[in-house]
Design an enzyme around this catalytic site. Structure first.
Site, PDB file in Angstrom:
ATOM      1  N   ASP A  54      11.139  29.787  43.193  1.00  0.00           N
ATOM      2  CA  ASP A  54      11.535  31.328  42.206  1.00  0.00           C
ATOM      3  C   ASP A  54      11.436  31.755  43.742  1.00  0.00           C
ATOM      4  O   ASP A  54      10.357  32.420  44.327  1.00  0.00           O
ATOM      5  CB  ASP A  54      10.665  30.735  41.379  1.00  0.00           C
ATOM      6  CG  ASP A  54      11.241  32.531  40.827  1.00  0.00           C
ATOM      7  OD1 ASP A  54      12.232  32.335  40.796  1.00  0.00           O
ATOM      8  OD2 ASP A  54       9.435  32.516  39.778  1.00  0.00           O
ATOM      9  N   SER A  55      11.558  33.359  42.592  1.00  0.00           N
ATOM     10  CA  SER A  55      11.075  34.529  43.885  1.00  0.00           C
ATOM     11  C   SER A  55       9.837  34.701  43.928  1.00  0.00           C
ATOM     12  O   SER A  55       9.248  35.578  44.888  1.00  0.00           O
ATOM     13  CB  SER A  55      12.066  36.052  43.271  1.00  0.00           C
ATOM     14  OG  SER A  55      11.590  35.828  42.338  1.00  0.00           O
ATOM     15  N   TYR A  78      14.250  40.151  43.331  1.00  0.00           N
ATOM     16  CA  TYR A  78      15.170  40.474  43.894  1.00  0.00           C
ATOM     17  C   TYR A  78      16.505  40.959  43.878  1.00  0.00           C
ATOM     18  O   TYR A  78      17.288  41.366  44.214  1.00  0.00           O
ATOM     19  CB  TYR A  78      16.230  38.613  44.054  1.00  0.00           C
ATOM     20  CG  TYR A  78      15.196  37.491  44.355  1.00  0.00           C
ATOM     21  CD1 TYR A  78      14.619  37.394  45.788  1.00  0.00           C
ATOM     22  CD2 TYR A  78      15.953  36.330  44.446  1.00  0.00           C
ATOM     23  CE1 TYR A  78      14.195  36.783  46.727  1.00  0.00           C
ATOM     24  CE2 TYR A  78      14.764  35.068  45.618  1.00  0.00           C
ATOM     25  CZ  TYR A  78      14.795  35.353  46.261  1.00  0.00           C
ATOM     26  OH  TYR A  78      13.812  34.633  47.304  1.00  0.00           O
ATOM     27  N   GLY A  79      16.289  42.169  42.766  1.00  0.00           N
ATOM     28  CA  GLY A  79      16.854  43.262  42.350  1.00  0.00           C
ATOM     29  C   GLY A  79      16.994  44.057  43.384  1.00  0.00           C
ATOM     30  O   GLY A  79      18.123  45.134  43.232  1.00  0.00           O
ATOM     31  N   CYS A  81      14.868  30.176  39.113  1.00  0.00           N
ATOM     32  CA  CYS A  81      15.400  32.032  39.343  1.00  0.00           C
ATOM     33  C   CYS A  81      17.064  32.137  39.259  1.00  0.00           C
ATOM     34  O   CYS A  81      18.110  31.610  39.696  1.00  0.00           O
ATOM     35  CB  CYS A  81      15.504  32.642  40.649  1.00  0.00           C
ATOM     36  SG  CYS A  81      15.233  33.773  41.218  1.00  0.00           S
ATOM     37  N   ASN A  82      17.394  32.865  37.924  1.00  0.00           N
ATOM     38  CA  ASN A  82      19.006  33.002  37.392  1.00  0.00           C
ATOM     39  C   ASN A  82      19.374  33.783  38.370  1.00  0.00           C
ATOM     40  O   ASN A  82      20.689  33.699  38.828  1.00  0.00           O
ATOM     41  CB  ASN A  82      18.535  33.905  36.009  1.00  0.00           C
ATOM     42  CG  ASN A  82      18.100  32.791  34.866  1.00  0.00           C
ATOM     43  OD1 ASN A  82      19.336  32.030  34.793  1.00  0.00           O
ATOM     44  ND2 ASN A  82      16.503  32.440  34.681  1.00  0.00           N
ATOM     45  N   THR A  83      18.625  35.190  39.241  1.00  0.00           N
ATOM     46  CA  THR A  83      19.346  35.486  40.076  1.00  0.00           C
ATOM     47  C   THR A  83      19.546  35.030  41.693  1.00  0.00           C
ATOM     48  O   THR A  83      20.850  34.201  41.595  1.00  0.00           O
ATOM     49  CB  THR A  83      18.233  36.734  40.512  1.00  0.00           C
ATOM     50  OG1 THR A  83      18.116  37.614  39.881  1.00  0.00           O
ATOM     51  CG2 THR A  83      18.929  37.875  41.263  1.00  0.00           C
ATOM     52  N   CYS A  98      15.625  35.060  32.280  1.00  0.00           N
ATOM     53  CA  CYS A  98      14.760  34.753  33.822  1.00  0.00           C
ATOM     54  C   CYS A  98      13.798  34.014  33.851  1.00  0.00           C
ATOM     55  O   CYS A  98      13.137  34.710  32.731  1.00  0.00           O
ATOM     56  CB  CYS A  98      15.121  36.979  34.184  1.00  0.00           C
ATOM     57  SG  CYS A  98      13.407  37.025  35.367  1.00  0.00           S
ATOM     58  N   THR A  99      13.130  33.307  34.816  1.00  0.00           N
ATOM     59  CA  THR A  99      11.780  32.717  34.501  1.00  0.00           C
ATOM     60  C   THR A  99      10.922  32.975  34.394  1.00  0.00           C
ATOM     61  O   THR A  99       9.525  32.537  34.200  1.00  0.00           O
ATOM     62  CB  THR A  99      12.124  31.576  35.591  1.00  0.00           C
ATOM     63  OG1 THR A  99      12.027  31.903  36.405  1.00  0.00           O
ATOM     64  CG2 THR A  99      13.395  30.365  35.603  1.00  0.00           C
ATOM     65  N   HIS A 100      10.671  34.596  34.584  1.00  0.00           N
ATOM     66  CA  HIS A 100       9.504  35.199  34.115  1.00  0.00           C
ATOM     67  C   HIS A 100       9.353  36.079  32.854  1.00  0.00           C
ATOM     68  O   HIS A 100       8.474  35.757  32.447  1.00  0.00           O
ATOM     69  CB  HIS A 100       9.811  36.482  35.319  1.00  0.00           C
ATOM     70  CG  HIS A 100       9.155  36.495  36.260  1.00  0.00           C
ATOM     71  ND1 HIS A 100      10.651  36.122  37.779  1.00  0.00           N
ATOM     72  CD2 HIS A 100       7.933  36.773  37.323  1.00  0.00           C
ATOM     73  CE1 HIS A 100      10.403  35.620  38.793  1.00  0.00           C
ATOM     74  NE2 HIS A 100       8.629  36.520  39.209  1.00  0.00           N
TER      75      HIS A 100
END
EC number: 5.1.1.3
Length: 278
Positions: free
Chosen positions: A25-26, A57-58, A89-91, A204-206
C-alpha cells in the site's frame, strides 16, 4: 510532479524461508487487508510494504507513479520472492495492475478495486456512492465497473482529496478535524424521489480505519462497504494448496517502509500488528 528517493531492500532472512504473501500500500491503510488475510490464512507468512516515501499517491503524475511502482516491485520481488502480491491500494490497482502483471508474469497479483458490483447487488434504494481518492474517481476503470455491474443504480463518485491523510493521522492517534471529515463525506448522501443513499463503497483501504467516525458523523445510517475480506478471499483462491507433509520454515512477518525512517507511531502500530521491521 511529486518525487521520492530511490529505495532498496534487504534479501530474505534465509534460503529456506517460506515464500511470503506480499501486501503493498502507499501507507498503512493496507493493514485492513492484512488483518483479513491473516484471519483466512493464519499459517502463511506476510511481508507488508508501505510506500510511505511516495505517500500520498494523489500528488503524483500518473506516468511517474506508474514508473515508480513498477520499478519498486522489481526490487521487492528480487528481495522477498513472494508467492503472491496483493495491491492493497485502489489508486495503485486502478493505475498500474496491468503493468505489473505484464512486467512480472511469474507473480500472481491481486488488485483492490471499488466494490461496485456487491454494492449494486445489495442496495435497496438504488442509490450508491463510491468514496474514493480523486485518482480512483478519474480512472476509466472505475466507470467501466459501473457500466458493467451497476447500470440499474444511481452511482455517485465522490473524490475525497484529504481523507487518506486524515486516516493516517487517526491511526497514529492524532486528533482529526471532524468538520473536514463531514465536508469530505457529505456528497455521498443523496435524497432522490423519496429514497436515500443506503450504501457507501469505501474505495480506499485507508478509509475503513475511519468507519466508526463516518458512522457517527453521517446524516443517516448507511452500509459502509469494506472490500478487505473479499480481497483476502480472492488471495486464498489463487494460492496453491499446501501438501499435507509440507515442512514449513516460518519466519516473522515483516514490515517494510520505503522511507526507511518510520516514526514512533508507525513503529508502534506495525508492531501491534505483529510485524517486525526489515
Amino acid at each position: 510532479m511529486k518525487n521520492a528517493p530511490a529505495v532498496s531492500f534487504s534479501a530474505m532472512p534465509s534460503a529456506d524461508a517460506e515464500r511470503p504473501i506480499l501486501v503493498f500500500d502507499s501507507g498503512i491503510g493496507g493493514l485492513t487487508v492484512l488483518r483479513e488475510a491473516r484471519v483466512l490464512m493464519p499459517d502463511r507468512r506476510f511481508v507488508y510494504v508501505a510506500d510511505d516515501a511516495g505517500f500520498p499517491y494523489g500528488g503524483w503524475e500518473e506516468d511517474a507513479l506508474r514508473e515508480r511502482i513498477v520499478e519498486l516491485f522489481g526490487k521487492l520481488i528480487a528481495a522477498y520472492d513472494p508467492e503472491i502480491a496483493v495491491i492493497a491500494c485502489n489508486t495503485a490497482s486502478t493505475l498500474v495492475l496491468d503493468d505489473l502483471r505484464q512486467a512480472y508474469p511469474s507473480v500472481p497479483f491481486v488488485g483492490t478495486v471499488p466494490a461496485i458490483k456487491p454494492a449494486a447487488e445489495r442496495t435497496s434504494s438504488g442509490l450508491v456512492s463510491v468514496l474514493a481518492t480523486p485518482g480512483t474517481v478519474r480512472r476509466a476503470y472505475t466507470r467501466d465497473l459501473i457500466q458493467s455491474f451497476a447500470t440499474q443504480c444511481h452511482v455517485r463518485l465522490v473524490g475525497a482529496d484529504q481523507l487518506a491523510t486524515v486516516a493516517e493521522a487517526h491511526i497514529r492517534g492524532e486528533r482529526i478535524d471532524e468538520a473536514l471529515v463531514v465536508e469530505q463525506i457529505a456528497p455521498c448522501f443523496i435524497e432522490q424521489d423519496g429514497n436515500r443513499t443506503d450504501i457507501v463503497v469505501l474505495a480506499c483501504t485507508h478509509y475503513p480505519f475511519l468507519a466508526n467516525v463516518f458512522r457517527r458523523l453521517a446524516p443517516w445510517p448507511v452500509d459502509w462497504l469494506d472490500p478487505a475480506e473479499a480481497i483476502a478471499r480472492r488471495t486464498v483462491s489463487l494460492l496453491k494448496p499446501r501438501r499435507a507433509d509440507e515442512e514449513l520454515h516460518h519466519h516473522n512477518d515483516l514490515a517494510v517502509v520505503t522511507s526507511r525512517n518510520p516514526d514512533y507511531a508507525i513503529r508502534r502500530l506495525m508492531q501491534g500488528f505483529g510485524l517486525h521491521f526489515a
